[in-house]
Write an enzyme that holds these catalytic residues in place. Structure first.
Site, PDB file in Angstrom:
ATOM      1  N   GLY A   1       0.510  -5.004   1.081  1.00  0.00           N
ATOM      2  CA  GLY A   1      -0.758  -5.022   0.344  1.00  0.00           C
ATOM      3  C   GLY A   1      -0.612  -5.645  -1.039  1.00  0.00           C
TER       4      GLY A   1
ATOM      5  N   ALA B   1       0.866  -1.181   0.000  1.00  0.00           N
ATOM      6  CA  ALA B   1       0.000   0.000   0.000  1.00  0.00           C
ATOM      7  C   ALA B   1       0.903   1.232   0.000  1.00  0.00           C
ATOM      8  CB  ALA B   1      -0.895  -0.032   1.231  1.00  0.00           C
TER       9      ALA B   1
ATOM     10  N   GLU C   1      -0.764  -9.231  -0.399  1.00  0.00           N
ATOM     11  CA  GLU C   1      -2.149  -9.540   0.002  1.00  0.00           C
ATOM     12  C   GLU C   1      -3.061  -9.577  -1.215  1.00  0.00           C
ATOM     13  OE1 GLU C   1      -1.749  -6.413   3.149  1.00  0.00           O
ATOM     14  OE2 GLU C   1      -2.986  -7.830   4.265  1.00  0.00           O
TER      15      GLU C   1
HETATM   16  N1  CO8 Z   1       4.532   3.237  -0.853  1.00  0.00           N
HETATM   17  C1  CO8 Z   1       4.883   4.411  -1.444  1.00  0.00           C
HETATM   18  N2  CO8 Z   1       5.994   4.539  -2.194  1.00  0.00           N
HETATM   19  C2  CO8 Z   1       6.784   3.466  -2.351  1.00  0.00           C
HETATM   20  C3  CO8 Z   1       6.483   2.222  -1.752  1.00  0.00           C
HETATM   21  C4  CO8 Z   1       5.282   2.128  -0.995  1.00  0.00           C
HETATM   22  N3  CO8 Z   1       4.867   0.976  -0.427  1.00  0.00           N
HETATM   23  N4  CO8 Z   1       7.464   1.348  -2.070  1.00  0.00           N
HETATM   24  C5  CO8 Z   1       8.337   2.012  -2.836  1.00  0.00           C
HETATM   25  N5  CO8 Z   1       7.931   3.294  -3.019  1.00  0.00           N
HETATM   26  C6  CO8 Z   1       8.604   4.355  -3.769  1.00  0.00           C
HETATM   27  C7  CO8 Z   1       9.834   4.861  -3.050  1.00  0.00           C
HETATM   28  O1  CO8 Z   1       9.473   5.821  -2.077  1.00  0.00           O
HETATM   29  C8  CO8 Z   1      10.621   5.435  -4.207  1.00  0.00           C
HETATM   30  O2  CO8 Z   1      10.084   6.693  -4.551  1.00  0.00           O
HETATM   31  P1  CO8 Z   1      11.090   7.972  -4.697  1.00  0.00           P
HETATM   32  O3  CO8 Z   1      11.942   7.627  -5.895  1.00  0.00           O
HETATM   33  O4  CO8 Z   1      10.155   9.104  -4.933  1.00  0.00           O
HETATM   34  O5  CO8 Z   1      11.855   8.035  -3.426  1.00  0.00           O
HETATM   35  C9  CO8 Z   1      10.313   4.484  -5.356  1.00  0.00           C
HETATM   36  O6  CO8 Z   1       9.106   3.817  -4.989  1.00  0.00           O
HETATM   37  C10 CO8 Z   1      11.400   3.429  -5.543  1.00  0.00           C
HETATM   38  O7  CO8 Z   1      11.597   2.778  -4.313  1.00  0.00           O
HETATM   39  P2  CO8 Z   1      13.055   2.582  -3.628  1.00  0.00           P
HETATM   40  O8  CO8 Z   1      13.960   3.700  -4.018  1.00  0.00           O
HETATM   41  O9  CO8 Z   1      12.842   2.361  -2.178  1.00  0.00           O
HETATM   42  O10 CO8 Z   1      13.516   1.250  -4.368  1.00  0.00           O
HETATM   43  P3  CO8 Z   1      14.534   0.165  -3.811  1.00  0.00           P
HETATM   44  O11 CO8 Z   1      14.775  -0.741  -4.981  1.00  0.00           O
HETATM   45  O12 CO8 Z   1      15.704   0.815  -3.166  1.00  0.00           O
HETATM   46  O13 CO8 Z   1      13.728  -0.638  -2.666  1.00  0.00           O
HETATM   47  C11 CO8 Z   1      11.838  -1.785  -1.726  1.00  0.00           C
HETATM   48  C12 CO8 Z   1      12.613  -1.403  -3.001  1.00  0.00           C
HETATM   49  C13 CO8 Z   1      12.675  -2.730  -0.871  1.00  0.00           C
HETATM   50  C14 CO8 Z   1      10.575  -2.508  -2.183  1.00  0.00           C
HETATM   51  C15 CO8 Z   1      11.513  -0.516  -0.920  1.00  0.00           C
HETATM   52  O14 CO8 Z   1      10.941   0.451  -1.811  1.00  0.00           O
HETATM   53  C16 CO8 Z   1      10.521  -0.740   0.194  1.00  0.00           C
HETATM   54  O15 CO8 Z   1      10.890  -1.257   1.229  1.00  0.00           O
HETATM   55  N6  CO8 Z   1       9.251  -0.343  -0.010  1.00  0.00           N
HETATM   56  C17 CO8 Z   1       8.228  -0.437   1.014  1.00  0.00           C
HETATM   57  C18 CO8 Z   1       7.783  -1.875   1.232  1.00  0.00           C
HETATM   58  C19 CO8 Z   1       6.740  -1.939   2.336  1.00  0.00           C
HETATM   59  O16 CO8 Z   1       7.012  -1.667   3.480  1.00  0.00           O
HETATM   60  N7  CO8 Z   1       5.520  -2.329   1.962  1.00  0.00           N
HETATM   61  C20 CO8 Z   1       4.379  -2.432   2.897  1.00  0.00           C
HETATM   62  C21 CO8 Z   1       3.590  -1.165   2.859  1.00  0.00           C
HETATM   63  S1  CO8 Z   1       2.295  -1.118   4.082  1.00  0.00           S
HETATM   64  C22 CO8 Z   1       1.066  -2.074   3.407  1.00  0.00           C
HETATM   65  O17 CO8 Z   1       1.188  -2.593   2.354  1.00  0.00           O
HETATM   66  C23 CO8 Z   1      -0.214  -2.205   4.225  1.00  0.00           C
HETATM   67  C24 CO8 Z   1      -1.283  -2.978   3.496  1.00  0.00           C
HETATM   68  C25 CO8 Z   1      -2.620  -2.766   4.142  1.00  0.00           C
HETATM   69  C26 CO8 Z   1      -3.747  -2.731   3.076  1.00  0.00           C
HETATM   70  C27 CO8 Z   1      -4.927  -1.929   3.506  1.00  0.00           C
HETATM   71  C28 CO8 Z   1      -4.929  -0.622   2.744  1.00  0.00           C
HETATM   72  C29 CO8 Z   1      -5.950   0.373   3.121  1.00  0.00           C
END
Ligand code: CO8
Length: 259
Positions: free
Chosen positions: A110, A65, A113
């Site tokens: 998400g 998400a 999921e």
């Molecule tokens: N949300 C928003 N932006 C994101 C997300 C995310 N989940 N993941 C990546 N991005 C963005 C980054 O901020 C970045 O943007 P910018 O260039 O503007 O900084 C761009 O995507 C590229 O990402 P990275 O530079 O971080 O890329 P890497 O290759 O270095 O890393 C990862 C990739 C490991 C996937 C890393 O991006 C990461 O850890 N992302 C977050 C993963 C995470 O924690 N996911 C869980 C989110 S919470 C959730 O899913 C709750 C679900 C509940 C559902 C109910 C909804 C109402």
């Protein structure tokens, strides 16, 4: 309907929904949830669609998400914003046709999921799956605490959810989180091949088999067996049942019509 965060293509009875926010690794914001819900309703109603593939393309499925959208949210806002994700995920899970998630790269939170709402998951060798919500101080609120243990058992589900660790495709295959691992680059071709196989079967029988499994998982065994028997009996009212058995007797391929 015109979508902005997803692409929907239909070819030879197979619909493909592609998540399309590559700049944020296909993070799922409220617009994505709304559009996924709309697309699920559209494809459910479209009788020409016999199977559905959900993918993020060949680089990433979805990194969860949208954390930036959620970061400053209040509990009241989240409790209302969860509805579009629940509506979308439930509609996908309950679509009366087979749904395949084709997963390349990250399928996290998400995003993972979302794959759990599909009937079958195919992963590319480069896939990384996980539920990192715990590292953000939250839990998998898109059905993960419910669908994951039903799929892989509570012990492994707890390990994944409490740790937030990512697991590679082969490990996901070993624990039953995905059905199949294929070389990166062949992911969509493999998903289409499987979707084509499902689409060639009798659509009413496939729909009822899906219903028996999904509904049966909510019932005790006795009720589940009764439900299965009703569905089984009902299929004898379809032309497809007559055609399928006649084709067997005549040693030819059946020509199913989905009625
Ligand atoms: N949300 C928003 N932006 C994101 C997300 C995310 N989940 N993941 C990546 N991005 C963005 C980054 O901020 C970045 O943007 P910018 O260039 O503007 O900084 C761009 O995507 C590229 O990402 P990275 O530079 O971080 O890329 P890497 O290759 O270095 O890393 C990862 C990739 C490991 C996937 C890393 O991006 C990461 O850890 N992302 C977050 C993963 C995470 O924690 N996911 C869980 C989110 S919470 C959730 O899913 C709750 C679900 C509940 C559902 C109910 C909804 C109402």
């Amino acid at each position: 309907m015109a979508y902005e965060t997803i692409l929907v293509e239909i070819e030879e009875g197979i619909a493909t929904i592609t998540l399309n926010r590559p700049e944020v690794l296909n993070a799922l914001n409220s617009q994505v949830f709304n559009e996924l819900g709309e697309a699920a309703a559209q494809l459910t109603a479209d009788q020409s669609v016999r199977a559905v593939i959900i993918t993020g393309g060949e680089k990433v499925f979805a990194a969860g998400a949208d954390i930036k959208q959620m970061a400053s949210a209040t509990a009241v806002e989240v409790s209302s914003s969860v509805r579009p994700s629940m509506i979308a995920f439930n509609r996908i899970e309950n679509m009366p046709k087979p749904v395949i998630a084709a997963i390349a790269g990250y399928a996290l939170g998400g995003g993972c999921e979302l794959t759990l709402t599909a009937d079958v998951r195919i992963a590319a060798e480069n896939a990384q799956l996980g539920f990192p919500e715990i590292k953000l101080g939250i839990l998998p609120g898109g059905g993960g605490t419910q669908r994951l243990p039903r799929l892989i058992g509570p012990g492994k589900a707890k390990e994944l959810i409490f740790s937030g660790d990512f697991i590679p495709a082969e490990e996901a295959l070993r624990i039953g989180l995905v059905n199949k691992v294929v070389p990166a680059g062949q992911l969509l071709a493999e998903a289409r091949k499987m979707a084509g196989k499902f689409a060639a079967r009798g659509a009413v029988a496939v729909q009822m088999a899906k219903s028996c499994i999904n509904e049966g998982l909510q019932m005790d065994l006795d009720r589940g067996l009764q439900y299965e028997h009703k569905c089984f009996s009902l299929l004898f009212a379809t032309e497809d049942q007559k055609e399928g058995m006649q084709a067997f007797v005549e040693k030819r391929k059946p020509n199913f019509k989905g009625k």
